[in-house]
Enzyme design. Structure first.
Site, PDB file in Angstrom:
ATOM      1  N   GLU A  54       0.814  -1.205   0.000  1.00 43.22           N
ATOM      2  CA  GLU A  54       0.000   0.000   0.000  1.00 43.22           C
ATOM      3  C   GLU A  54       0.850   1.258   0.000  1.00 43.22           C
ATOM      4  O   GLU A  54       0.364   2.357  -0.302  1.00 43.22           O
ATOM      5  CB  GLU A  54      -0.935   0.013   1.218  1.00 43.22           C
ATOM      6  CG  GLU A  54      -2.086  -0.988   1.143  1.00 43.22           C
ATOM      7  CD  GLU A  54      -1.646  -2.419   1.428  1.00 43.22           C
ATOM      8  OE1 GLU A  54      -0.464  -2.615   1.784  1.00 43.22           O
ATOM      9  OE2 GLU A  54      -2.477  -3.334   1.285  1.00 43.22           O
ATOM     10  N   GLU A  63       0.957  -6.327 -10.769  1.00 45.30           N
ATOM     11  CA  GLU A  63      -0.453  -5.993 -10.610  1.00 45.30           C
ATOM     12  C   GLU A  63      -1.344  -6.668 -11.655  1.00 45.30           C
ATOM     13  O   GLU A  63      -2.444  -7.109 -11.343  1.00 45.30           O
ATOM     14  CB  GLU A  63      -0.641  -4.478 -10.708  1.00 45.30           C
ATOM     15  CG  GLU A  63       0.116  -3.662  -9.676  1.00 45.30           C
ATOM     16  CD  GLU A  63      -0.473  -3.792  -8.289  1.00 45.30           C
ATOM     17  OE1 GLU A  63      -1.472  -4.510  -8.129  1.00 45.30           O
ATOM     18  OE2 GLU A  63       0.070  -3.184  -7.353  1.00 45.30           O
ATOM     19  N   GLU A  86      -5.993   4.088 -21.856  1.00 49.63           N
ATOM     20  CA  GLU A  86      -5.410   3.558 -23.084  1.00 49.63           C
ATOM     21  C   GLU A  86      -4.942   2.115 -22.879  1.00 49.63           C
ATOM     22  O   GLU A  86      -5.161   1.254 -23.729  1.00 49.63           O
ATOM     23  CB  GLU A  86      -4.243   4.437 -23.542  1.00 49.63           C
ATOM     24  CG  GLU A  86      -4.651   5.795 -24.091  1.00 49.63           C
ATOM     25  CD  GLU A  86      -5.535   5.657 -25.315  1.00 49.63           C
ATOM     26  OE1 GLU A  86      -5.168   4.890 -26.230  1.00 49.63           O
ATOM     27  OE2 GLU A  86      -6.608   6.295 -25.350  1.00 49.63           O
ATOM     28  N   GLY A  94      -7.901  -7.011 -26.119  1.00 53.27           N
ATOM     29  CA  GLY A  94      -6.938  -7.006 -27.215  1.00 53.27           C
ATOM     30  C   GLY A  94      -6.978  -5.704 -27.998  1.00 53.27           C
ATOM     31  O   GLY A  94      -7.802  -4.825 -27.747  1.00 53.27           O
ATOM     32  N   HIS A 267     -11.108  28.027 -89.589  1.00 59.69           N
ATOM     33  CA  HIS A 267     -10.348  28.212 -90.832  1.00 59.69           C
ATOM     34  C   HIS A 267     -10.747  27.202 -91.912  1.00 59.69           C
ATOM     35  O   HIS A 267     -10.346  27.332 -93.071  1.00 59.69           O
ATOM     36  CB  HIS A 267      -8.835  28.143 -90.561  1.00 59.69           C
ATOM     37  CG  HIS A 267      -8.284  26.755 -90.456  1.00 59.69           C
ATOM     38  ND1 HIS A 267      -8.052  26.136 -89.255  1.00 59.69           N
ATOM     39  CD2 HIS A 267      -7.895  25.864 -91.421  1.00 59.69           C
ATOM     40  CE1 HIS A 267      -7.544  24.931 -89.472  1.00 59.69           C
ATOM     41  NE2 HIS A 267      -7.442  24.745 -90.794  1.00 59.69           N
ATOM     42  N   GLU A 286     -15.706   3.746 -99.760  1.00 63.29           N
ATOM     43  CA  GLU A 286     -16.677   2.657 -99.779  1.00 63.29           C
ATOM     44  C   GLU A 286     -17.981   3.098 -99.136  1.00 63.29           C
ATOM     45  O   GLU A 286     -17.993   3.942 -98.237  1.00 63.29           O
ATOM     46  CB  GLU A 286     -16.132   1.429 -99.024  1.00 63.29           C
ATOM     47  CG  GLU A 286     -14.929   0.777 -99.681  1.00 63.29           C
ATOM     48  CD  GLU A 286     -14.459  -0.449 -98.921  1.00 63.29           C
ATOM     49  OE1 GLU A 286     -15.154  -0.842 -97.942  1.00 63.29           O
ATOM     50  OE2 GLU A 286     -13.411  -1.010 -99.291  1.00 63.29           O
ATOM     51  N   ASP A 315      -9.881  29.648 -83.354  1.00 59.74           N
ATOM     52  CA  ASP A 315     -10.153  28.803 -84.521  1.00 59.74           C
ATOM     53  C   ASP A 315     -11.228  27.760 -84.210  1.00 59.74           C
ATOM     54  O   ASP A 315     -10.948  26.570 -84.029  1.00 59.74           O
ATOM     55  CB  ASP A 315      -8.849  28.127 -84.954  1.00 59.74           C
ATOM     56  CG  ASP A 315      -8.950  27.460 -86.313  1.00 59.74           C
ATOM     57  OD1 ASP A 315      -9.924  27.751 -87.040  1.00 59.74           O
ATOM     58  OD2 ASP A 315      -8.048  26.660 -86.645  1.00 59.74           O
ATOM     59  N   SER A 411      -7.749  18.923 -89.844  1.00 61.97           N
ATOM     60  CA  SER A 411      -8.202  20.158 -89.199  1.00 61.97           C
ATOM     61  C   SER A 411      -9.698  20.121 -88.914  1.00 61.97           C
ATOM     62  O   SER A 411     -10.491  19.616 -89.708  1.00 61.97           O
ATOM     63  CB  SER A 411      -7.896  21.358 -90.086  1.00 61.97           C
ATOM     64  OG  SER A 411      -6.533  21.663 -90.071  1.00 61.97           O
TER      65      SER A 411
END
Length: 461
Positions: A54, A63, A86, A94, A267, A286, A315, A411
């Protein structure tokens, strides 16, 4: 004997003393000596052996490892509630974070029978699996992404498509949606899909100034009506491609905007010259029974186009047809996104050009539709490659080593970028110095500058 009995009765204390003396003088054979006893009970001394527990700091092994401990006992070790909590989360059941359940760079925090993911900016959800910003992979949207007022991703699709059940993908809402190849034998030849990178959407539209007010004398270009080194397209592989016939056949190309409108290079067209548009064309010598011919009844060059000043600045032109095209697997519009996304698609880095132009410089024209994948060229390299002006409404694409390029007769044709299986118009073939020349590139009209004008003029009534 009677005397002895009398003495014992009268002096019991004496008897007790005598017995005690006898026992003390006897040899003890029941207990081991101190040294031998330690050999039998050879147990390591504990950390605080000989002291009251203690009054000493807790030990984790004593512990909680040698025997199951309580939260209070663990608290004695850490002397801090947060650190104890934590430890307790993993001690009880786990480590729930061992399987790395958090996605997209999320950080996992273990809990009792559970876990919590701390998500990086742009993601949320139990495992950080939900995109909440368009900046990262386009919010996982297949086509367009917008952030709502509460900074959530809202996906949308171009005209002719609707959102699928997952609210991310786009599925056709009409029989022949824009930008899709639907001929079965050519679907296997669909070009590699382009996947959205991480994009800074805030700064995606370039801060460019269109040089509308520049006056410049007409430049003398060589063969600037500009697919060399390309491949034969399959029927229906580029169903938005059209060919323009006028004084000569296949003098320029164009793209289907919708049933009534074609977009091409300014153009290419002359006032007073009759133009016929052929959609669904593949081999120009064709008859393949996929062709649809229409006459042009109106030509709308861009309002800033002025051939007397510069033949290739702004253009772009629109052609209105006398009769609507009948859409099918061989006649399909090209998709046109808004300004922002057209610019983003262009920056993906490569696009496809197609046409029936010359297959080499000053050579014969192609009979079968040609196509070629061309990489985008950065602006600095583009500017260094030519002595002519490259305006901000133009971009360069092609190969430095030469050998592959668009050429005369191409073009007005499309430069398209495929986005997750759907093609969008990103450029119009405009001009270049010779064709496929080393160190020279094809120059294209940047469609992102004109999408609002295109959509305004080509509305179907």
């Amino acid at each position: 004997m009677q005397r002895v009995n009398m003495i014992m009765a009268e002096s019991p204390g004496l008897i007790t003393i005598c017995l005690l003396g006898y026992l003390l003088s006897a040899e003890c054979t029941v207990f081991l000596d101190h040294e031998n006893a330690n050999k039998i009970l050879n147990r390591p001394k504990r950390y605080n052996s000989g002291k009251l527990e203690e009054f000493v700091q807790g030990n984790l092994e004593r512990e909680c490892m040698e025997e199951k401990c309580s939260f209070e006992e663990a608290r004695e070790v850490f002397e801090n509630t947060e650190r104890t909590t934590e430890f307790w989360k993993q001690y009880v059941d786990g480590d729930q974070c061992e399987s790395n359940p958090c996605l997209n760079g999320g950080s996992c925090k273990d809990d009792i029978n559970s876990y919590e993911c701390w998500c990086p900016f742009g993601f949320e959800g139990k495992n950080c699996e939900l995109d909440v910003t368009c900046n990262i992979k386009n919010g996982r949207c297949e086509q367009f992404c917008k952030n709502s007022a509460d900074n959530k991703v809202v996906c949308s699709c171009t005209e002719g498509y609707r959102l699928a059940e997952n609210q991310k993908s786009c599925e056709p809402a009409v029989p022949f949606p824009c930008g899709r190849v639907s001929v079965s034998q050519t679907s296997k030849l669909t070009r590699a899909e382009t996947v959205f990178p991480d994009v800074d959407y805030v700064n995606s539209t370039e801060a460019e100034t269109i040089l509308d007010n520049i006056t410049q004398s007409t430049q003398s270009f060589n063969d600037f009506t500009r697919v060399v080194g390309g491949e034969d397209a399959k029927p229906g592989q580029f169903p938005w491609q059209v060919v323009l016939n006028g004084k000569v056949d296949a003098f320029c190309g164009g793209s289907i905007v919708n049933e009534k409108w074609i977009v091409t290079a300014a153009h290419c067209v002359e006032t007073g010259v009759k133009i016929t548009v052929v959609a669904g064309e593949h081999n120009i010598e064709e008859t393949e029974h996929t062709e649809q011919k229409r006459n042009v009844i109106r030509i709308i060059p861009h309002h800033n186009y002025n051939a007397a000043i510069n033949k290739y600045n702004h253009d772009i032109a629109l052609l209105e047809l006398d009769e609507p095209l009948v859409l099918n697997s061989y006649v399909t519009p090209i998709c046109i996104a808004d300004k922002e996304y057209t610019n983003i698609f262009l920056k993906f880095g490569s696009g496809y050009v197609s046409g029936w132009g010359r297959v080499f410089h000053k050579g014969r024209s192609a009979l079968v539709l040609q196509y070629l994948r061309v990489p985008l060229v950065d602006r600095a390299t583009c500017l260094r490659s030519t002595k002519f002006t490259i305006y901000n409404n133009m971009f360069c694409a092609g190969f430095h080593e030469g050998g592959r390029d668009s050429c005369q007769g191409d073009s007005g044709g499309p430069h398209v970028t495929e986005v997750e299986g759907t093609s969008f118009l990103t450029g119009i073939i405009s001009w270049g110095e010779e064709c496929a020349m080393k160190g020279k590139y094809g120059i294209y009209t940047k469609v992102s500058r004109y999408v609002n004008w295109i959509k305004e003029k080509t509305k179907l009534t």
